[in-house]
Every structure is written in structure tokens, then in C-alpha cells.
Design a protein around this motif. Structure first.
Motif, PDB file in Angstrom:
ATOM      1  N   GLU A 144       0.772  -1.295   0.157  1.00 55.56           N
ATOM      2  CA  GLU A 144       0.034   0.021  -0.080  1.00 55.56           C
ATOM      3  C   GLU A 144       0.998   1.346  -0.010  1.00 55.56           C
ATOM      4  N   GLY A 145       2.287   1.189   0.456  1.00 55.99           N
ATOM      5  CA  GLY A 145       3.121   2.162   0.328  1.00 55.99           C
ATOM      6  C   GLY A 145       3.700   2.544  -0.918  1.00 55.99           C
ATOM      7  N   SER A 146       3.425   1.650  -1.938  1.00 52.70           N
ATOM      8  CA  SER A 146       3.979   1.800  -3.294  1.00 52.70           C
ATOM      9  C   SER A 146       2.984   2.554  -4.298  1.00 52.70           C
ATOM     10  N   LEU A 147       1.872   3.069  -3.470  1.00 45.00           N
ATOM     11  CA  LEU A 147       0.797   3.739  -4.232  1.00 45.00           C
ATOM     12  C   LEU A 147       1.180   5.052  -4.690  1.00 45.00           C
ATOM     13  N   GLU A 148       1.375   5.252  -5.982  1.00 47.14           N
ATOM     14  CA  GLU A 148       1.907   6.578  -6.558  1.00 47.14           C
ATOM     15  C   GLU A 148       0.804   7.408  -6.403  1.00 47.14           C
ATOM     16  N   PRO A 149       0.934   8.797  -6.533  1.00 50.74           N
ATOM     17  CA  PRO A 149      -0.074   9.676  -6.661  1.00 50.74           C
ATOM     18  C   PRO A 149      -1.061   9.379  -7.944  1.00 50.74           C
TER      19      PRO A 149
ATOM     20  N   MET B  56      -3.182   6.711  -7.332  1.00 57.60           N
ATOM     21  CA  MET B  56      -4.182   7.143  -6.417  1.00 57.60           C
ATOM     22  C   MET B  56      -5.372   8.090  -7.082  1.00 57.60           C
ATOM     23  N   PHE B  57      -5.050   8.914  -7.941  1.00 58.15           N
ATOM     24  CA  PHE B  57      -6.003   9.748  -8.720  1.00 58.15           C
ATOM     25  C   PHE B  57      -6.908   8.840  -9.682  1.00 58.15           C
ATOM     26  N   GLU B  58      -5.986   7.919 -10.401  1.00 58.08           N
ATOM     27  CA  GLU B  58      -6.442   7.094 -11.373  1.00 58.08           C
ATOM     28  C   GLU B  58      -7.858   6.201 -10.667  1.00 58.08           C
ATOM     29  N   LEU B  59      -7.429   5.598  -9.445  1.00 57.77           N
ATOM     30  CA  LEU B  59      -8.307   4.643  -8.817  1.00 57.77           C
ATOM     31  C   LEU B  59      -9.417   5.456  -8.164  1.00 57.77           C
ATOM     32  N   ALA B  60      -9.031   6.698  -7.621  1.00 63.86           N
ATOM     33  CA  ALA B  60     -10.053   7.410  -6.972  1.00 63.86           C
ATOM     34  C   ALA B  60     -11.080   7.820  -8.058  1.00 63.86           C
TER      35      ALA B  60
ATOM     36  N   ALA C  38     -13.709  10.235  -3.073  1.00 63.34           N
ATOM     37  CA  ALA C  38     -13.344  11.709  -2.870  1.00 63.34           C
ATOM     38  C   ALA C  38     -11.890  11.595  -2.290  1.00 63.34           C
ATOM     39  N   ILE C  39     -10.768  12.429  -2.898  1.00 62.48           N
ATOM     40  CA  ILE C  39      -9.588  12.352  -2.107  1.00 62.48           C
ATOM     41  C   ILE C  39      -9.498  14.064  -1.942  1.00 62.48           C
ATOM     42  N   PRO C  40      -8.916  14.391  -0.717  1.00 64.48           N
ATOM     43  CA  PRO C  40      -8.647  15.538  -0.436  1.00 64.48           C
ATOM     44  C   PRO C  40      -7.591  16.445  -1.239  1.00 64.48           C
ATOM     45  N   PHE C  41      -7.162  16.191  -2.382  1.00 59.78           N
ATOM     46  CA  PHE C  41      -6.097  16.830  -2.923  1.00 59.78           C
ATOM     47  C   PHE C  41      -6.597  17.117  -4.388  1.00 59.78           C
ATOM     48  N   ALA C  42      -6.204  18.196  -4.932  1.00 58.98           N
ATOM     49  CA  ALA C  42      -6.511  18.616  -6.168  1.00 58.98           C
ATOM     50  C   ALA C  42      -5.536  18.176  -7.279  1.00 58.98           C
ATOM     51  N   SER C  43      -4.429  17.666  -6.980  1.00 58.92           N
ATOM     52  CA  SER C  43      -3.497  17.410  -8.123  1.00 58.92           C
ATOM     53  C   SER C  43      -2.505  16.564  -7.494  1.00 58.92           C
ATOM     54  N   VAL C  44      -1.561  15.871  -8.407  1.00 57.55           N
ATOM     55  CA  VAL C  44      -0.555  15.008  -8.017  1.00 57.55           C
ATOM     56  C   VAL C  44       0.514  15.642  -7.148  1.00 57.55           C
ATOM     57  N   GLU C  45       0.661  17.010  -7.599  1.00 58.66           N
ATOM     58  CA  GLU C  45       1.619  17.914  -6.872  1.00 58.66           C
ATOM     59  C   GLU C  45       1.208  18.254  -5.559  1.00 58.66           C
ATOM     60  N   GLU C  46      -0.231  18.452  -5.576  1.00 61.84           N
ATOM     61  CA  GLU C  46      -0.544  18.698  -4.164  1.00 61.84           C
ATOM     62  C   GLU C  46      -0.426  17.393  -3.135  1.00 61.84           C
ATOM     63  N   VAL C  47      -0.519  16.450  -3.731  1.00 60.02           N
ATOM     64  CA  VAL C  47      -0.268  15.013  -2.684  1.00 60.02           C
ATOM     65  C   VAL C  47       1.018  14.764  -2.555  1.00 60.02           C
ATOM     66  N   ARG C  48       2.049  15.199  -3.290  1.00 58.54           N
ATOM     67  CA  ARG C  48       3.578  15.129  -3.004  1.00 58.54           C
ATOM     68  C   ARG C  48       3.745  16.178  -1.920  1.00 58.54           C
ATOM     69  N   ALA C  49       3.255  17.334  -2.070  1.00 56.02           N
ATOM     70  CA  ALA C  49       3.620  18.368  -1.184  1.00 56.02           C
ATOM     71  C   ALA C  49       3.212  17.873   0.361  1.00 56.02           C
ATOM     72  N   ALA C  50       2.101  17.003   0.281  1.00 56.01           N
ATOM     73  CA  ALA C  50       1.736  16.796   1.666  1.00 56.01           C
ATOM     74  C   ALA C  50       2.443  15.579   2.251  1.00 56.01           C
TER      75      ALA C  50
ATOM     76  N   GLY D  76      -7.432   4.173   1.028  1.00 51.19           N
ATOM     77  CA  GLY D  76      -9.018   4.244   0.705  1.00 51.19           C
ATOM     78  C   GLY D  76      -9.581   4.245  -0.688  1.00 51.19           C
ATOM     79  N   VAL D  77      -8.452   4.338  -1.846  1.00 49.78           N
ATOM     80  CA  VAL D  77      -8.973   4.305  -3.275  1.00 49.78           C
ATOM     81  C   VAL D  77      -8.930   2.821  -3.750  1.00 49.78           C
ATOM     82  N   LEU D  78      -8.372   2.010  -2.934  1.00 46.74           N
ATOM     83  CA  LEU D  78      -8.308   0.543  -3.327  1.00 46.74           C
ATOM     84  C   LEU D  78      -9.493  -0.084  -3.075  1.00 46.74           C
ATOM     85  N   HIS D  79     -10.307  -0.655  -3.952  1.00 45.54           N
ATOM     86  CA  HIS D  79     -11.459  -1.324  -3.774  1.00 45.54           C
ATOM     87  C   HIS D  79     -11.630  -2.698  -4.448  1.00 45.54           C
ATOM     88  N   THR D  80     -11.360  -2.790  -5.726  1.00 41.63           N
ATOM     89  CA  THR D  80     -11.502  -3.977  -6.598  1.00 41.63           C
ATOM     90  C   THR D  80     -10.123  -4.924  -6.512  1.00 41.63           C
ATOM     91  N   GLU D  81     -10.872  -5.830  -6.760  1.00 47.57           N
ATOM     92  CA  GLU D  81      -9.367  -7.151  -7.005  1.00 47.57           C
ATOM     93  C   GLU D  81      -8.496  -6.449  -8.269  1.00 47.57           C
TER      94      GLU D  81
END
Ligand SMILES: Nc1ncnc2[nH]cnc12
Ligand SMILES: [Zn+2]
Length: 342
Positions: free
Chosen positions: A28-33, A36-40, A46-58, A76-81
Motif C-alpha cells: 500500500e506504500g507503493s501507491l503513487e499519486p 491514486m488519482f486514477e483509482l479515485a 473523493a480524495i482531499p487533493f486537487a493534483s498530484v503535486e498537491e499530494v506530493r507536497a503533503a 482508501g482508493v483501493l476497492h476492487t481485485e
């Protein structure tokens, strides 16, 4: 330049092609931003970030808990097989590029079942990607289910019950999440049951927690390996014991830096560990969150400590000797390292 190399570029190339195993990797720690956006989007989460850059900044952490808060939110974006498959396949492609020949992957089932995702969905997605990587890239793997130590032992027992139908695909159990205040002793009974089922045993200990937690992991959980283990060095008798018993430590340099376990990689204890005869290895922990996959970890610590060719070879050899591969497979991988270095 460090012994065995004539230039920094030569060392970088040597690290890149060195056959290695990765023994401490939370899938789960290999989930790249980007994923994360694609799966969301795919799952309408819903994820509390507007962009990949915002995720990295967090991704600025003062300690382990800061990281864990964002890590549990991210998964939380991981749902399906298919999601678990795509996550695992992306990691394995990166590992292959880093000349990783064998991986022992952690997953956190409680982080998913608590959200209503079936245990079987998680296992099916991860193992499909592991099987494909073996066929496609020749990467072998073991799968280690971790118990979240901030939850109760009863919750861990229920998770072990849920794992029973899948034990043909699970090789070991581990212990992760918030360390301080949740000592190994809290999980003594569930680990005894896991051992009786023939599972390998590992535990995060001595990352933020005191040397006493490493003692407990050895004496009460009867671990085959210690994840991190940095703070063991504060206890000389413990250090001697780890060396004498050949207990592997899965050390994670960039994680230690990002979580402020060390202030500076130049002060990282890896060389001291090797000097004390410990079976230390280099791993990426949560590469998406900590800024680098396994080769980036080798490179960063080699630069910071000016590691020699002999030290790098020892680290790669330790990654196989400390693995849960059988003796024949270990010998094959060690021979490949020898051939690479010839
Ligand atoms: N470095 C770490 N320590 C404890 N729990 C974790 N879960 C994921 N990464 C972890
Ligand atoms: Zn970890």
C-alpha cells in the motif's frame, strides 16, 4: 572515492545492476499519486487533493504517525481485485527495473476489511500480479500479512481467522503501524498461533520504539527477522545477540530520513550495523511516500556513508540470506551476485 570504485558514476551503475531482494515493502506504500488519482476516479472515491503535486507536497512528516495518517487515507482508493492487482503490478515493474530478483511483500488486510473490502479480494489481486511477475520477469515472491498494532489482539486474531482459507498464498505474518505504546507483548498469543500454523514471523521493532521492543519481538513473538531495528544499537548486549543469532534487520534508509528516525543520512547507523556483524539489508518500506524505490535507497545511503563495493555486495548478499527462500534458491542468487561482481 570509496574503496572498489574509481568514480561515483561507476558505483551508481554497480548498484543499478546488482541482483538484490527486497524484504521490507508495504504494497500500500507503493501507491503513487498518479495511480491514486486514477483509482479515485475509477471508484468514485473523493480524495482531499486537487493534483498530484498537491499530494506530493503533503508528504512531509515529523514522525511515523504523521505518515500513517496519510497512508491509511491513501489506501482508501483501493476497492476492487483489479485495483490491488494494478498496485502490485506497478511495484513489481519498478522492482524489476531495479534488478530485484525476489520480493517479500507486506500487506495490511485490516486497512481494507475495515472499509468493507473482502479479504479474498485483496489476496486475489495481489497474488495475480505476483504470479504474472514470476512468469514475465522471473521475480519470485513471498507474501506477509501484517497486523496493525494500534488495533487490539482480538482484531488480529479475527484477521488470522479470515486468512485461514488463503494460507497457501501467505508465507508469514508481521506487525506494523504505530509502534510506541503498542509493544510486541500485546500480540504474543496471536503470533504463537501463527507460528503453529507454520507461518514465518517478522515484526517492526526499534523504529521509534525502544530496544525493549526488539527483545520482546525476539523472546515473545519469536521473530525470524526484525523490520528496522535501528534502536537495537542502543543496547550492546542486544546488538551482540542479533549478530550471534544471525537475525536479519530490514533497514529502510529513506524511510528513516523522511520519518525523522535519523536527522541526516550521514548519521544513519547502517555502517555501524554492518561493522557489528548484523545481517542488515536495504529496503524501501513505502517508496511512494518516502521518495525512492530500492535502488534509490542503496544510492542515497551509499552516497551519505561513502559505502565501498564490498559493503554493497554484503548488503545484496544479506538480502538473500535474510530472505525466506529455501537454501537452494539462496545459493543460486548468491552465485548470481558472485558472477555479477566477477
Ligand atoms: N515504516 C512503517 N512503520 C510502521 N508501520 C508502517 N506501515 C507502513 N509503513 C510502516
Ligand atoms: Zn515498514
Amino acid at each position: 572515492m570509496a574503496e572498489g570504485f574509481t568514480s561515483a558514476a561507476e558505483r551508481t551503475a554497480f548498484i543499478a545492476g546488482l541482483p538484490k531482494a527486497e524484504l521490507h515493502l508495504h504494497i500500500e506504500g507503493s501507491l503513487e499519486p498518479e495511480l491514486m488519482f486514477e483509482l479515485a476516479q475509477r471508484n468514485g472515491v473523493a480524495i482531499p487533493f486537487a493534483s498530484v503535486e498537491e499530494v506530493r507536497a503533503a508528504y512531509a512528516f515529523a514522525n511515523l504517525q504523521d505518515f500513517l495518517d496519510i497512508y491509511y487515507q491513501g489506501m482508501g482508493v483501493l476497492h476492487t481485485e483489479q485495483d490491488f492487482h494494478d498496485l502490485t503490478a506497478a511495484y513489481l515493474a519498478r522492482a524489476h527495473a531495479d534488478h530485484v530478483r525476489h520480493v517479500e511483500i507486506f500487506f495490511d488486510p485490516q486497512g481494507h476489511t475495515v472499509r468493507g473490502i473482502a479479504f479474498g479480494t485483496v489476496i486475489a489481486g495481489i497474488t495475480r500480479a505476483l504470479d504474472e511477475a514470476e512468469t514475465r520477469h522471473g521475480i519470485t515472491s513471498k507474501l506477509i500479512m501484517c497486523f496493525l498494532r494500534h488495533l487490539s489482539e482480538a482484531d488480529a486474531e479475527a484477521t488470522l481467522d479470515e486468512a485461514l482459507p488463503y494460507l497457501d498464498r501467505i508465507d508469514g505474518v508481521g506487525l506494523d503501524s504505530s509502534e510506541v505504546g503498542h509493544p510486541p507483548s500485546k500480540f504474543q498469543r496471536v503470533f504463537a498461533r501463527a507460528r503453529s500454523l507454520g507461518l514465518k514471523i517478522v515484526a517492526h521493532a526499534g523504529e521509534e520504539g525502544p530496544p525493549a521492543y526488539v527483545h520482546e519481538a525476539l523472546d515473545l513473538l519469536k521473530v525470524d527477522r526484525i523490520d528496522h531495528g535501528n534502536r537495537s544499537l542502543e543496547d550492546p548486549a542486544l546488538t551482540r545477540r542479533l549478530a550471534a543469532e544471525g537475525i536479519c534487520l530490514t533497514v529502510c534508509p529513506l524511510s528513516n530520513l523522511k520519518l525523522c528516525v535519523v536527522d541526516d543520512l550521514a548519521a544513519h547507523p547502517l555502517r555501524v550495523m554492518l561493522g557489528a556483524g548484523l545481517v542488515a539489508t536495504v529496503n524501501s518500506d513505502d517508496p511512494s511516500y518516502f521518495g525512492g524505490y530500492v535502488n534509490a535507497n542503496y544510492q542515497a545511503i551509499a552516497d551519505a556513508l561513502d559505502l565501498s563495493r564490498a559493503e554493497l555486495i554484503t548488503l545484496a548478499r544479506n538480502s538473500f540470506t535474510g530472505s525466506f527462500l529455501d537454501d537452494e534458491a539462496k545459493a543460486r542468487h548468491l552465485a548470481a551476485i558472485t558472477a555479477y561482481c566477477a
